[in-house]
Design an enzyme around this catalytic site. Structure first.
Site, PDB file in Angstrom:
ATOM      1  CE  LYS A   1      -1.886   1.633   4.173  1.00  0.00           C
ATOM      2  NZ  LYS A   1      -1.465   3.148   4.259  1.00  0.00           N
ATOM      3  CG  ASN A   2       2.218   2.675   3.553  1.00  0.00           C
ATOM      4  OD1 ASN A   2       1.207   3.062   3.279  1.00  0.00           O
ATOM      5  ND2 ASN A   2       2.596   2.287   4.769  1.00  0.00           N
TER       6      ASN A   2
ATOM      7  NE  ARG B   1       0.523  12.146   6.588  1.00  0.00           N
ATOM      8  CZ  ARG B   1       0.842  13.517   7.022  1.00  0.00           C
ATOM      9  NH1 ARG B   1      -0.061  14.261   7.436  1.00  0.00           N
ATOM     10  NH2 ARG B   1       2.024  13.625   7.217  1.00  0.00           N
TER      11      ARG B   1
ATOM     12  CB  CYS C   1      -4.655   6.700  10.768  1.00  0.00           C
ATOM     13  SG  CYS C   1      -5.151   5.397   9.716  1.00  0.00           S
TER      14      CYS C   1
ATOM     15  NE  ARG D   1      -0.563  10.398   9.755  1.00  0.00           N
ATOM     16  CZ  ARG D   1      -0.659   9.286   8.902  1.00  0.00           C
ATOM     17  NH1 ARG D   1      -1.949   8.915   8.980  1.00  0.00           N
ATOM     18  NH2 ARG D   1       0.370   8.861   7.955  1.00  0.00           N
ATOM     19  N   PRO D   2       0.901  16.666  10.903  1.00  0.00           N
ATOM     20  CG  PRO D   2       2.750  17.590  12.063  1.00  0.00           C
ATOM     21  CD  PRO D   2       1.873  16.564  12.119  1.00  0.00           C
ATOM     22  CB  ILE D   3       1.646  18.398   5.406  1.00  0.00           C
ATOM     23  CG1 ILE D   3       0.996  19.862   5.403  1.00  0.00           C
ATOM     24  CG2 ILE D   3       1.076  17.277   5.469  1.00  0.00           C
ATOM     25  CD1 ILE D   3       0.137  19.698   4.009  1.00  0.00           C
ATOM     26  CG  ASP D   4       5.719  20.705  10.274  1.00  0.00           C
ATOM     27  OD1 ASP D   4       5.509  19.502  10.192  1.00  0.00           O
ATOM     28  OD2 ASP D   4       6.799  20.827  10.758  1.00  0.00           O
TER      29      ASP D   4
ATOM     30  CG  ASP E   1       2.842   1.728   9.330  1.00  0.00           C
ATOM     31  OD1 ASP E   1       3.233   1.882   8.186  1.00  0.00           O
ATOM     32  OD2 ASP E   1       2.517   2.486  10.106  1.00  0.00           O
TER      33      ASP E   1
ATOM     34  NE  ARG F   1      -7.241   4.801   5.015  1.00  0.00           N
ATOM     35  CZ  ARG F   1      -6.546   5.003   5.706  1.00  0.00           C
ATOM     36  NH1 ARG F   1      -6.529   5.093   7.208  1.00  0.00           N
ATOM     37  NH2 ARG F   1      -5.198   5.527   5.230  1.00  0.00           N
TER      38      ARG F   1
HETATM   39  C1  EPZ Z   1       3.973   7.084   6.101  1.00  0.00           C
HETATM   40  O1  EPZ Z   1       3.061   8.014   6.528  1.00  0.00           O
HETATM   41  C2  EPZ Z   1       3.020   5.911   5.906  1.00  0.00           C
HETATM   42  N1  EPZ Z   1       1.948   6.235   5.096  1.00  0.00           N
HETATM   43  C3  EPZ Z   1       2.533   5.464   7.295  1.00  0.00           C
HETATM   44  O2  EPZ Z   1       1.839   4.333   7.111  1.00  0.00           O
HETATM   45  C4  EPZ Z   1       3.661   5.259   8.321  1.00  0.00           C
HETATM   46  O3  EPZ Z   1       3.282   5.131   9.442  1.00  0.00           O
HETATM   47  C5  EPZ Z   1       4.640   6.469   8.239  1.00  0.00           C
HETATM   48  O4  EPZ Z   1       5.175   6.775   6.847  1.00  0.00           O
HETATM   49  C6  EPZ Z   1       5.839   6.046   8.939  1.00  0.00           C
HETATM   50  O5  EPZ Z   1       6.462   5.279   8.428  1.00  0.00           O
HETATM   51  C7  EPZ Z   1       2.193   5.998   3.557  1.00  0.00           C
HETATM   52  O6  EPZ Z   1       3.485   5.812   3.142  1.00  0.00           O
HETATM   53  C8  EPZ Z   1       1.190   6.175   2.510  1.00  0.00           C
HETATM   54  P1  EPZ Z   1       6.022  10.393   8.100  1.00  0.00           P
HETATM   55  P2  EPZ Z   1       3.798   9.759   6.773  1.00  0.00           P
HETATM   56  O7  EPZ Z   1       5.870  11.520   7.258  1.00  0.00           O
HETATM   57  O8  EPZ Z   1       4.458   9.865   5.468  1.00  0.00           O
HETATM   58  C9  EPZ Z   1       5.854  13.440  11.697  1.00  0.00           C
HETATM   59  C10 EPZ Z   1      -0.082   2.784   7.588  1.00  0.00           C
HETATM   60  O9  EPZ Z   1      -0.725   2.500   8.479  1.00  0.00           O
HETATM   61  N2  EPZ Z   1       5.473  14.720  10.464  1.00  0.00           N
HETATM   62  O10 EPZ Z   1       7.103   9.495   8.247  1.00  0.00           O
HETATM   63  O11 EPZ Z   1       2.569  10.418   6.815  1.00  0.00           O
HETATM   64  C11 EPZ Z   1       4.247  12.678  11.679  1.00  0.00           C
HETATM   65  O12 EPZ Z   1       3.200  13.339  12.377  1.00  0.00           O
HETATM   66  C12 EPZ Z   1       0.376   4.447   7.606  1.00  0.00           C
HETATM   67  O13 EPZ Z   1       0.260   2.127   6.436  1.00  0.00           O
HETATM   68  C13 EPZ Z   1       5.445  16.058  10.915  1.00  0.00           C
HETATM   69  O14 EPZ Z   1       5.661  16.327  11.945  1.00  0.00           O
HETATM   70  O15 EPZ Z   1       4.783   9.364   7.925  1.00  0.00           O
HETATM   71  C14 EPZ Z   1       4.711  11.576  12.244  1.00  0.00           C
HETATM   72  O16 EPZ Z   1       4.883  11.763  13.588  1.00  0.00           O
HETATM   73  C15 EPZ Z   1       0.116   5.250   8.984  1.00  0.00           C
HETATM   74  N3  EPZ Z   1       5.719  16.739   9.824  1.00  0.00           N
HETATM   75  C16 EPZ Z   1       6.300  11.453  11.929  1.00  0.00           C
HETATM   76  O17 EPZ Z   1       6.589  12.598  11.445  1.00  0.00           O
HETATM   77  C17 EPZ Z   1       5.531  16.513   8.444  1.00  0.00           C
HETATM   78  O18 EPZ Z   1       5.737  17.453   7.490  1.00  0.00           O
HETATM   79  C18 EPZ Z   1       6.368  10.379  10.590  1.00  0.00           C
HETATM   80  O19 EPZ Z   1       5.788  10.638   9.723  1.00  0.00           O
HETATM   81  C19 EPZ Z   1       5.340  15.188   8.125  1.00  0.00           C
HETATM   82  C20 EPZ Z   1       5.513  14.098   8.994  1.00  0.00           C
END
Ligand code: EPZ
Length: 427
Positions: free
Chosen positions: A22-23, A92, A116, A121-124, A313, A405
């Site tokens: 999926k990811n 997301r 979820c 989960r910000p996007i900063d 995950d 999902r």
């Molecule tokens: C990806 O999410 C995966 N989703 C998630 O899988 C997975 O848990 C995660 O990576 C970590 O491995 C997909 O690939 C579609 P991150 P992503 O950006 O990209 C913080 C599942 O169950 N963060 O690595 O959203 C964030 O809040 C899903 O399959 C910021 O603060 O993960 C988190 O605490 C759930 N600012 C941490 O970083 C940002 O701009 C990791 O997030 C981005 C992230």
């Protein structure tokens, strides 16, 4: 709203072929927008997140068609650069369209993504990275408007965010200058995205190391014409999280199974924890055999971390597994702020779990009994299925749309291994 009816206590045994990740398929489908052409995506899991991404691509002007696990996407005609807030709120991963639309069209309008309930989960990191690359990013309420072009140079992520790494890899295609992205995520799905992008003829290298370099195609946005057309065929990497979930189900029920289409190298940290719990594991090429011990042992302390650490995950599934493990186990969730969402439901089934800040302390082994419980998110829902399979008696799991999902026909896969689980209309 469908639910699962589960009769626990049957050891899972047999063979299962792991599906595409999926990811990986979600960022790759977004990346297809950056390359005008017909893209044949094989080993595509039939999951709701893919169907949402398909709707988003259609709304941008792409055409799509399925033939079993092969999704063909024609991105020759992208005429819309706005992803609606409804679409964004459903998943997301829609945030990936920022990077690919900027690469293709030099502009993108998205909205704050959904996802979820496992954390803020910000996007900063995505936004800051785009700005460092030279893009204009403006906020109008929850609408985010991006435009401009990448100026090349160095961008350093403050945290190895998976999504931000992938988004910036795609956005960097908008310039023929070299862009170097530092402190990148190391997840195998990043390497798969790079493989797809190289298949499209893009110059991307370094995935799997901390530094990825991207040089946009000749005639990219800065050249005014945009990327050249190219038709591609690609096979999605196997889903290490799906594999780990099924393996945890085998261990939770005292069974033994063989998994095909899964390389141990993608999930070393998970296999090490399973072995600490007493699992017998044999691996050959892309086959993994796992057998449960007579009694699971506590893995001690497990801390979630970016790859190659223990994947967040798989944390909810391990939480369930630790209820059946002898001794005290501690799981520390370091990636998301609130990912112990199914603890309350497990407690209703008899689990003995204390949450102290980022730590879950599980006293095992405590036999679980069947209950009616509700899934709150994707991996927490899957972890409740594992609890139902190992519990005494019948468990009903509601709100299984969360599970749909990310797992294709989860009930059918578990039934194939002997599990007694049936999907029904909600009672
Ligand atoms: C990806 O999410 C995966 N989703 C998630 O899988 C997975 O848990 C995660 O990576 C970590 O491995 C997909 O690939 C579609 P991150 P992503 O950006 O990209 C913080 C599942 O169950 N963060 O690595 O959203 C964030 O809040 C899903 O399959 C910021 O603060 O993960 C988190 O605490 C759930 N600012 C941490 O970083 C940002 O701009 C990791 O997030 C981005 C992230």
């Amino acid at each position: 709203m469908d639910c699962y009816h589960i009769e626990g206590g049957v050891p899972l045994c047999g063979e299962y072929r792991v599906k595409g990740a999926k990811n990986s398929v979600l960022p790759i489908l977004a990346a297809a927008v950056a390359c005008p052409g017909i893209h044949e995506i094989n080993d595509c899991p039939l999951i709701d997140d893919v169907f949402v991404m398909e709707e988003i691509l259609n709304s941008l002007g792409a055409s799509t068609s399925f033939d079993r696990h092969c999704l063909t996407v024609d991105t020759g005609n992208i005429e819309n650069t706005v992803v609606s807030s409804l679409m964004m709120s459903r998943m997301r991963s829609s945030v990936f369209l920022m990077g690919s639309l900027l690469a293709r069209c030099g502009e993108a309008t998205v909205h704050r993504p959904g996802g979820c309930r496992i954390g803020r989960r910000p996007i900063d990191i995505h936004i800051e990275g785009l700005r460092q690359m030279g893009f204009k990013v403006e906020f109008f309420d929850d609408e985010i408007r991006c435009s401009g072009r990448c100026r090349g140079g160095r961008v350093r992520l403050p945290y190895p965010s998976v999504g931000a790494t992938e988004n910036l890899m795609m956005a960097a295609l908008s310039s023929q200058e070299e862009t170097v992205i530092e402190n990148c995520a190391l997840e195998p799905e990043i390497a798969d995205l790079q493989g797809f992008m190289r298949n499209c003829g893009f110059d991307v290298a370094g995935a799997g190391t901390g530094t990825i370099t991207v040089r946009g195609p000749a005639g990219s946005i800065t050249g005014g014409k945009g990327p050249a057309r190219r038709d591609t065929m690609y096979f999605i990497v196997e889903d290490r999280i799906e594999a780990a979930t099924y393996m945890a189900a085998v261990l939770a029920t005292g069974g033994r199974a063989v998994f095909r289409n899964i390389r141990a190298g993608l999930m070393e940290s998970v296999l090490q924890v399973f072995e600490r719990m007493g699992a017998k594991i044999r691996t050959f090429a892309d086959i993994i055999e796992i057998a449960s011990p007579a009694e699971l042992q506590s893995p001690g302390i497990v801390v979630t971390a970016p790859f190659p650490g223990f994947p967040t995950d798989c944390q909810p599934q391990l939480l369930t597994l630790c209820t059946a493990a002898r001794g005290l186990s501690t799981i520390r969730e370091e990636v998301f702020e609130s990912r112990f969402t199914h603890k309350k439901e497990l407690a209703k089934m008899g689990a003995n779990i204390e949450i102290c800040g980022k730590n879950a302390i599980i006293r095992g082994s405590t036999p679980l009994h069947g209950e009616t419980v509700s899934a709150a998110d994707l991996r927490g829902g899957a972890a409740l299925v594992l609890a139902g399979l190992s519990a005494e008696g019948k468990t009903i799991i509601r709100d299984i749309h969360h599970i749909d999902r990310g797992y294709e026909n989860f009930d059918k896969g578990l039934t194939q291994l002997g599990g007694v689980i049936e999907r029904r209309k909600s009672d």
